[in-house]
Every structure is written in structure tokens, then in C-alpha cells.
Design an enzyme around this catalytic site. Structure first.
Site, PDB file in Angstrom:
ATOM      1  N   GLU A  30      34.337  13.671  19.936  1.00 48.83           N
ATOM      2  CA  GLU A  30      34.719  13.367  21.326  1.00 48.83           C
ATOM      3  C   GLU A  30      36.220  13.186  21.524  1.00 48.83           C
ATOM      4  O   GLU A  30      36.636  12.260  22.217  1.00 48.83           O
ATOM      5  CB  GLU A  30      33.970  12.116  21.802  1.00 48.83           C
TER       6      GLU A  30
ATOM      7  N   GLU B 167      22.887  16.326  19.342  1.00 45.41           N
ATOM      8  CA  GLU B 167      22.387  15.077  19.947  1.00 45.41           C
ATOM      9  C   GLU B 167      21.606  15.357  21.227  1.00 45.41           C
ATOM     10  O   GLU B 167      21.866  14.766  22.275  1.00 45.41           O
ATOM     11  CB  GLU B 167      23.572  14.146  20.268  1.00 45.41           C
TER      12      GLU B 167
HETATM   13  C1  XIL Z   1      25.102   6.039  20.506  1.00 43.77           C
HETATM   14  C2  XIL Z   1      23.947   5.343  19.811  1.00 43.77           C
HETATM   15  O1  XIL Z   1      22.782   6.101  19.983  1.00 43.77           O
HETATM   16  C3  XIL Z   1      23.774   3.954  20.389  1.00 43.77           C
HETATM   17  O2  XIL Z   1      22.793   3.240  19.666  1.00 43.77           O
HETATM   18  C4  XIL Z   1      25.100   3.199  20.348  1.00 43.77           C
HETATM   19  O3  XIL Z   1      24.951   1.956  21.008  1.00 43.77           O
HETATM   20  C5  XIL Z   1      26.189   3.994  21.029  1.00 43.77           C
HETATM   21  O4  XIL Z   1      26.262   5.263  20.418  1.00 43.77           O
HETATM   22  N1  XIL Z   1      27.701  10.344  21.356  1.00 43.77           N
HETATM   23  C6  XIL Z   1      27.738  10.086  20.026  1.00 43.77           C
HETATM   24  C7  XIL Z   1      26.804   9.096  19.441  1.00 43.77           C
HETATM   25  O5  XIL Z   1      28.469  10.756  19.297  1.00 43.77           O
HETATM   26  O6  XIL Z   1      27.370   8.437  18.348  1.00 43.77           O
HETATM   27  C8  XIL Z   1      26.368   8.085  20.460  1.00 43.77           C
HETATM   28  O7  XIL Z   1      25.352   7.265  19.869  1.00 43.77           O
HETATM   29  C9  XIL Z   1      25.843   8.793  21.683  1.00 43.77           C
HETATM   30  C10 XIL Z   1      26.928   9.625  22.325  1.00 43.77           C
END
Ligand code: XIL
Length: 501
Positions: free
Chosen positions: A319, A425
Site C-alpha cells: 500500500e 485479499e
Molecule cells: C487487516 C486485518 O485483516 C485486520 O485484522 C487488522 O485489524 C487490520 O488489517 N490490507 C492489508 C491487510 O494489507 O493487512 C489488512 O488486514 C486489510 C487491508
């Protein structure tokens, strides 16, 4: 003293037996505070708390939870003092005398309205659990709660119940085996539940620790501070939170995608300060890059020594592109190291990653401009440096946005670069879980998979961000392929329909 202890023990025994599944629990609540707060019982059966001086001052209740088991909590809250108050349902858990906390559900309680807080929770490995209802930014607010319900969820893993019929759930990893690996994110507490994990293992052949390989879990700040007294460029790491998952994966031949080394979030602020002490000045570029080297080297070494070959890829950088400008986003990495911090991060990762481990750049909102162009430019830079292997599309989508056409164009644009690809994701939120809405969700999931299949040669994996809706980080939007009972949703069957007979 003994008598007092005995009473306490009896109370603990009573509290754990005094309610049945889904029953309302309004007994045995106590105020959590340094002594100022108290609870009042109202005629309508609700309880109120007053005399608070801190946000964590709250009504609390002990529950006997079993590590790995799944529970759901629901409660209604009410406040009449301010226009809106941020309420949180949390758990305080203790292991070997050390207390730690997790927020389970958030809701804004409007003045004069009963508001529901609801959460699913898989218990971690702790000796004691206290569920409590706290505030954020309203330390003196008095409030009431009612209808607190507690349910142990008995999910049926691996079989689908339709009416009177029970069928076996098809396996995603097997169905898609000629196309790409099928994966999911798994978090620590889920890994304690053998039944749940065995079900995951039947569905997925690659997993990402949802949080437990992020710097806020892996960096050992106090041990790092000790090392820093000798050499500011050293970092210390620990792996206790991720071990249950890694061990399970190792024993079951499941591959791991590592997430994440460099990110502007979930990284202890101390990482960026002299002596790992946030009251001291920021470190120099040389020190920060030194620490990143030390950190990366130790992680790679530990994983390769203990689980050789299991971690097949890493999100080195996550990100980094700003949504509004398409430039590198403002972060400590950028301000301390400078514009070339992505190149340096991949150089370091390449140096210490075992041979063959794929290095990814991972980001969200790839379907939108100016972000998409920003991502492409960053990937071109990293490609010119020869250190990046792939791009991970996060794909945290919802029903209306981005459109299937926008997703298609973003895939085409990124795929024009000589990179491996993954969907890292995937989840897709919907406004409610009515049948008609679940069908719409299924249709969009299906459309996304229709776009993905043709990329099979370069698409290493498609990973959903969680398995059952209730444990999703976006649980409010029912975003995943299985419901809270681990039953396949219409979206699950819809993606299978994209495969040739
Ligand atoms: C999220 C997790 O799923 C949560 O449990 C945590 O509180 C915050 O992070 N992008 C990403 C992930 O790269 O690491 C994030 O995961 C979701 C968005």
C-alpha cells in the site's frame, strides 16, 4: 482470606454455568475501574454504569472460553449525554499474568437510541477472558446496556446442510488446481481450532497470516531497544503469535504467503526512533535501512531454518501509493529513507530471501485512477531494478464498486507488465444477507473469477481474506464465501460455475 477466595471461586464456577446457549446474561457484571465506577440495575432489567473517568472503565463479565472455540456476543447500549458516542465491545484476556486486549465490535450510539453491538470471536489461548463494553473518546460518559447474549457457535465444517440433505462441500483447491493455488488469510485464534483448521486445509493450499507476520507482531521492541544500546542498526524479532499457524501449515503441507515487511500501518512507532524509544529523535536513513536489513534477515532465517521451503512468497511493500495523488504516500519510510525506499526494501528482501521466494508488491484500489497509474509507475521502477517478481491485487470490493469493467481494465493494465500476479485479499461486502443480496454477491464473485481464469499462466494464487463471514475484518458486510456456520454461500457455488464441466 480463605473464605473470600472460596466465595470468589464459587462465583467463577457459577458464572460459567449460569447461562445456556444464546441466553441473556445480565448477572455477575462488575465495574472495571480503579474504584470510581459503579453499576446500577434499572427496573427494565438493564444495567447502567456511572462514575467513569477513563474509556476502559466499563461493565465487565468473566467468561470461561476454550481456545479455538467460536462464540458470538450481542448487546444493546444506550446513552443520553452526547449526540453520538463511540462504543466498543472488547475482550481483556490474560495469559501467565499478562493482560492484553482485542476490540471485537464498534458502534456509534446516538443520543437516546438503543444501539446494537455484535461480534463473533474465536477464543485465543488465554487463562482468563473478560468481556467488557467500553467507549472511545468519552471517558466520563454514563451508559446503560441490556439483553447481553452469549452463544457458543457450533459451525458444521465440511458438510453443507440444505433442507434435510447433507452433502460434502467441494474443495476449492482441488477444483481450481489446474488454474492457480487457492488460499486464504488465517488469524491466530483460528489456528487453535483443529476442526476449523482441518476444514481450511481441505479447501486451501496456501495461507497468509492475517496479522501475525506484520511488524507490530514480529518486532520485539524491548529486545530491540537492548540491542540498540550496542548497535542502532539491529532489530530483534519474535514469532510466538504466528507459531500455531506455521506449525499447522508445516504439518499439512500448506504453503505460506508472507505479509508484510514494509508498510505505513501496523508497524511500531519505535521502529523509527533512536533506541527504539518514541520520546527520542527519529533515526537516520542509514539506521532505518540497517534495521530493516537486520529485521528482514532474522525473519527469513528463522522461517527457513524451521520451515524450509514453506514460505513461497512475500509482500515486501504494502500500500505505498496514495489514492488521491498516485504518488508515494506520506510515511515515515518516505520521510526518513527518501524516494528510493521501495528499491532499497526490495534489494534487502532479495538479499536475504531464500532462492525462489517470490517478492510481491501488494496494494488496493488498483481499479481506480490516479492510483492505478501510480502503481504501474512504481512497478516499472522496481522492474528496472530487477528485484520485484509480482503484483498482488488486494480486491477488497463491494457490490457496486469497482465495476467488473474497471476490474477487467486494471487486470489488463497490470498484466501488460512482465510480472507474476496474485489476488491476495479478495472479499466483497454486501449491505445485508438477504437471499436476493447474496445472489447479487454471487454474481459479482462469478464475474471476477471469469476475468481471472484466463490469467492462469501467471496468476500464482487467488486468496480470499478470511473464510467465514463472522470472522472477517469486514464482518458487517458478509464479504466471504462461507457464512458464520461455515456453510457455503451462493458465492461459493457461483465461482465453481466458472470452471469447465
Ligand atoms: C487487516 C486485518 O485483516 C485486520 O485484522 C487488522 O485489524 C487490520 O488489517 N490490507 C492489508 C491487510 O494489507 O493487512 C489488512 O488486514 C486489510 C487491508
Amino acid at each position: 482470606m480463605k473464605k473470600f477466595l472460596l466465595i470468589l471461586l464459587c462465583m467463577a464456577f457459577l458464572t460459567s454455568l449460569s447461562f445456556a446457549q444464546g441466553e441473556t446474561v445480565m448477572d455477575y457484571w462488575y465495574p472495571r475501574s480503579m474504584g470510581s465506577a459503579s453499576l446500577t440495575e434499572y427496573e427494565d432489567g438493564s444495567l447502567g454504569i456511572q462514575g467513569r473517568t477513563m474509556d476502559w472503565n466499563s461493565p465487565g463479565h468473566d467468561f470461561d472460553l476454550i481456545a479455538g472455540n467460536q462464540y458470538s456476543f450481542k448487546v444493546e447500549v444506550f446513552q443520553d449525554e452526547q449526540t453520538e458516542a463511540q462504543m466498543i465491545l472488547s475482550v481483556a484476556h490474560t495469559k501467565d499474568g499478562t493482560e492484553s486486549y482485542e476490540n471485537l465490535a464498534f458502534a456509534k450510539a446516538k443520543k437516546g437510541e438503543w444501539t446494537t453491538l455484535e461480534a463473533g470471536y474465536v477464543a485465543g489461548d488465554f487463562d482468563r477472558f473478560v468481556i467488557y463494553i467500553e467507549t472511545l473518546g468519552a471517558p466520563t460518559l454514563a451508559y446503560q446496556f441490556r439483553n447481553f447474549t452469549f452463544t457458543g457457535v457450533e459451525a458444521v465444517f465440511g458438510s453443507a446442510e440444505t433442507g434435510s440433505e447433507t452433502t460434502e462441500v467441494p474443495s476449492l483447491k482441488e477444483k481450481f488446481q489446474d488454474y492457480f493455488a487457492f488460499g486464504t488469510a488465517v488469524t491466530q485464534n483460528e489456528a487453535y481450532n483443529r476442526q476449523r483448521m482441518d476444514f481450511y486445509a481441505s479447501q486451501f493450499n496456501i495461507m497468509t497470516p492475517g496479522n501475525e507476520l506484520k511488524p507490530d507482531y514480529v518486532l520485539d521492541v524491548s529486545a530491540s531497544a537492548k540491542l540498540a544500546a550496542e548497535d542502532e542498526c539491529q532489530a530483534a524479532v519474535h514469532f510466538d503469535r504466528v507459531k500455531p499457524l506455521l506449525t499447522y501449515a508445516w504439518e499439512h503441507g500448506i504453503k505460506i504467503h508472507g505479509h508484510v515487511l514494509v508498510w505505513h500501518q501496523q508497524t511500531p512507532e519505535a521502529f523509527f526512533h533512536e533506541g527504539y524509544n518514541i520520546s527520542k529523535p527519529l533515526v537516520t536513513r542509514e539506521v532505518l535501512l540497517g534495521r530493516l536489513s537486520s529485521y528482514t534477515e532474522k525473519i527469513m532465517e528463522y522461517l527457513e531454518e524451521n520451515y524450509p521451503g514453506m514460505v513461497v512468497s512475500w509482500d515486501v511493500l504494502n500500500e505505498a501509493i496514495d489514492d488521491q495523488t498516485g504518488q508515494l504516500r506520506d510515511s515515515k519510510w518516505l520521510s526518513i529513507v527518501g524516494e528510493d525506499y521501495p528499491e532499497r526494501a526490495y534489494e534487502i528482501a532479495r538479499k536475504y530471501a531464500p532462492e525462489g521466494v517470490q517478492l510481491y508488491y501488494n496494494d488496493y484500489n488498483t481499479a481506480y485512477e490516479p492510483k492505478q497509474t501510480g502503481i504501474v509507475h512504481l512497478l516499472e521502477r522496481l522492474l528496472a531494478d530487477g528485484t520485484v517478481d509480482g503484483y498482488g491485487f488486494q480486491m477488497h470490493h463491494d457490490l457496486s464498486q469497482p465495476s467488473v469493467d474497471q476490474i477487467r481494465k486494471s487486470l489488463e493494465r497490470i498484466a501488460a507488465l512482465p510480472l507474476k500476479l496474485r489476488v491476495s485479499e479478495l472479499d466483497l461486502t454486501i449491505p445485508d444477507n438477504q437471499e436476493a443480496t447474496l445472489e447479487k454477491q454471487a454474481a459479482k464473485y462469478k464475474a471476477i473469477f471469469e476475468l481471472l481464469l484466463p490469467y492462469r499462466d501467471r496468476l500464482e494464487a487467488v486468496q480470499v481474506w478470511g473464510v467465514t463471514d463472522d470472522l472477517s475484518w469486514r464482518a458487517w458486510g458478509y464479504p466471504l464465501l462461507f457464512d458464520h456456520n461455515a456453510q457455503p454461500k451462493p458465492a461459493f457455488y457461483a465461482i465453481l460455475e466458472t470452471l469447465p464441466e
